[in-house]
Design an enzyme around this catalytic site. Structure first.
Site, PDB file in Angstrom:
ATOM      1  N   HIS A  82      10.236  52.898   0.854  1.00 25.72           N
ATOM      2  CA  HIS A  82       9.958  53.112  -0.090  1.00 25.72           C
ATOM      3  C   HIS A  82      11.143  51.821  -1.308  1.00 25.72           C
ATOM      4  CE1 HIS A  82       8.609  57.321   1.034  1.00 25.72           C
ATOM      5  NE2 HIS A  82       9.727  56.802   1.123  1.00 25.72           N
ATOM      6  N   SER A 134      12.082  26.246 -15.505  1.00 19.36           N
ATOM      7  CA  SER A 134      11.509  26.570 -16.803  1.00 19.36           C
ATOM      8  C   SER A 134      11.881  25.825 -18.197  1.00 19.36           C
ATOM      9  CB  SER A 134      12.164  27.962 -17.311  1.00 19.36           C
ATOM     10  OG  SER A 134      11.802  28.148 -18.529  1.00 19.36           O
ATOM     11  N   LYS A 139      16.855  27.956 -14.888  1.00 18.69           N
ATOM     12  CA  LYS A 139      15.898  29.155 -14.265  1.00 18.69           C
ATOM     13  C   LYS A 139      15.306  28.435 -12.389  1.00 18.69           C
ATOM     14  CE  LYS A 139      13.245  31.823 -14.206  1.00 18.69           C
ATOM     15  NZ  LYS A 139      12.530  32.701 -15.157  1.00 18.69           N
ATOM     16  N   GLU A 155       4.774  32.902  -5.295  1.00 19.82           N
ATOM     17  CA  GLU A 155       4.405  33.422  -6.580  1.00 19.82           C
ATOM     18  C   GLU A 155       2.296  33.097  -6.247  1.00 19.82           C
ATOM     19  OE1 GLU A 155       5.976  34.534 -10.569  1.00 19.82           O
ATOM     20  OE2 GLU A 155       7.074  32.594  -9.715  1.00 19.82           O
TER      21      GLU A 155
END
Ligand code: ARG
Length: 459
Positions: free
Chosen positions: A153, A274, A280, A287
């Site tokens: 979970h 970024s 970043k 992804e």
């Protein structure tokens, strides 16, 4: 090529919807290989002369060379790869070119080309996945005793090792490879010689072409041979499942990279910055691998729905079979390569993993097990006691291992000093020595077994 009974030209829209050369030129090599096998067989059977067959083969070889050199002019008014090749062949060798299409149709031709092409792709997918597995195995070996939280979970559940976590993917990928191999085994039948749908009156030898093209046997039913695309669906099914597995690992990489986890680092090679936030470091490659499943499972859906309800045998609908498969193969190969790259690049952050493993009372099960193993408590009762002690620790804002002995004994008088030995996360992981468990020694065995299994494979 088929203009005998036609006088007027096609409308522009007709041509636009009908043309497939833009994508099926990807089958050129296989198309030429299939044609050579076919015409050699025709010559061996006395259907065409040896001289014509030789001229055809030489012409086809020249075409292949032109395609490889990038000088071949693919023409949209010639519709597809089959007619582009045949038309060029007649430019090169003249009249004998017209004998190539004897005892054959574009229906068995395209089915043959597509199977040959997909077989080549499977032969490229298999070692690519293996390379990824080997990279994970190397990481797992180094991190066989890096303790981290295992989740259910996405809540801290029990301490595990990072090596064990990675080896879980090695197992998944092994089954994935097996699915691709299984698909390859079933697709390896030759449709060539089924002709349009019914077979042919010429005395052809389908065994010979099947053998020359590396197929195990000719497909037994000419109608099935030209009408079926389940081989491609099976491939897309296997590809979708593999992409789903890749997407889960990709997602974990994204999580592990985040400031909340900090379990791994990826170098500049597989991350991006970024344009606005200078601090970043984004896991874009992970992804994108996580996302590619969309195209791949989408390709499965497109082909499945396109084939559904089609009457036997060939319908032009089936020209739409190729693009989804091409796109899925490209997305899959790129995903596997990116995942291999990340698997090699990632650096596990042992201390952060260990700190995280200590959060969330991950050794509560060990406490219960200690009561069962040392005091013969029924597990349910032991579970209850451990649960009460978790509440105590939570209330005090400390870990289970920080509870004073008196506090524990107030809940369960049988508890003694030796309980502390099982409450550390390292001890918890090390204790899980059951077959398939997370103990470092088991992980090292699993690494050795998987590595020798993979390295023993030819190719
Ligand atoms: N370009 C066609 C395809 O990809 C080849 C087969 C054409 N057959 C036909 N009967 N029109 O399916």
């Amino acid at each position: 090529m088929w203009g005998g009974r036609f006088q007027g030209g096609s409308s522009d829209i007709m041509s636009e919807i009908n043309v497939s050369i833009g994508f099926d030129k990807r089958l050129a090599t296989q198309d030429i290989k299939g044609s050579k096998a076919h015409v050699r067989m025709l010559a061996a059977q006395g259907v065409v002369s040896d001289a014509d067959a030789e001229a055809i083969c030489r012409g086809l070889e020249q075409i292949l060379a032109e395609i490889e050199a990038g000088t071949f002019e693919f023409q949209t008014d010639l519709e597809d790869i089959h007619m582009n090749v045949e038309s060029r062949l007649s430019e090169i060798i003249g009249q004998p070119a017209g004998r190539l299409h004897t005892a054959r149709s574009r229906n068995d031709q395209v089915a043959t080309d597509f199977r040959l092409w997909l077989r080549d792709e499977i032969d490229a997918v298999l070692p690519a996945i293996k390379d990824l597995q080997l990279a994970l195995i190397d990481q797992a070996e180094r991190a066989a005793d890096f303790v981290m939280p295992g989740f259910t979970h996405l809540q801290n559940a029990q301490p595990i090792t990072f090596g064990h976590h990675l080896m879980a993917y090695v197992e998944m990928f092994e089954r994935d490879r097996d699915r691709f191999r299984d698909c390859r085994r079933r697709l390896n039948e030759s449709p060539l010689g089924a002709a349009a749908l019914a077979g042919t009156p010429y005395p052809i030898n389908r065994e010979q072409t099947a053998k020359e093209l590396g197929f195990d046997r000719p497909a037994a039913n000419s109608m099935d041979a030209v009408a079926s695309r389940d081989f491609a669906l099976e491939f897309l099914g296997a590809a979708s499942i593999h992409a789903m597995h890749l997407s889960r690992l990709a997602d974990e990489i994204v999580l592990w990279m985040s400031a909340q986890f900090r379990f791994i680092k990826l170098s500049d090679a597989f991350t991006t910055g970024s344009s606005i936030m200078p601090q970043k470091r984004n896991p874009d490659a992970a992804e994108l691998v996580r996302a590619k499943i969309g195209r791949i499972a989408g390709a499965f859906q497109s082909l499945l729905i396109m084939m559904k309800g089609l009457p036997l045998t060939y319908s032009k609908d089936m020209q739409e079979d190729k693009e989804p498969v091409f796109q899925a193969v490209d997305a899959l190969m790129l995903s596997i390569a990116a995942m291999s790259g990340m698997a090699k690049d990632l650096v596990p952050q042992k201390e952060n993993m260990l700190a995280a493993a200590k959060l969330g009372f991950t050794t509560a099960t060990d406490l219960a097990d200690w009561l069962v193993q040392n005091h013969g408590k029924p597990f349910r009762e032991a579970h209850h006691i451990a649960g009460s002690l978790v509440s105590e620790a939570e209330a005090k804002g400390c870990g289970l291992e920080d509870l004073p002995l008196e506090t524990m004994r107030a809940v369960a008088p049988e508890i003694n000093e030796s309980i502390y030995k099982v409450l550390s996360v390292e001890a918890s992981a090390a204790a899980r020595k059951s077959y398939g468990g997370t103990a470092p020694e088991r992980v090292r065995q699993a690494v050795a077994t998987a590595r020798s299994r993979l390295l023993a494979e030819e190719a």
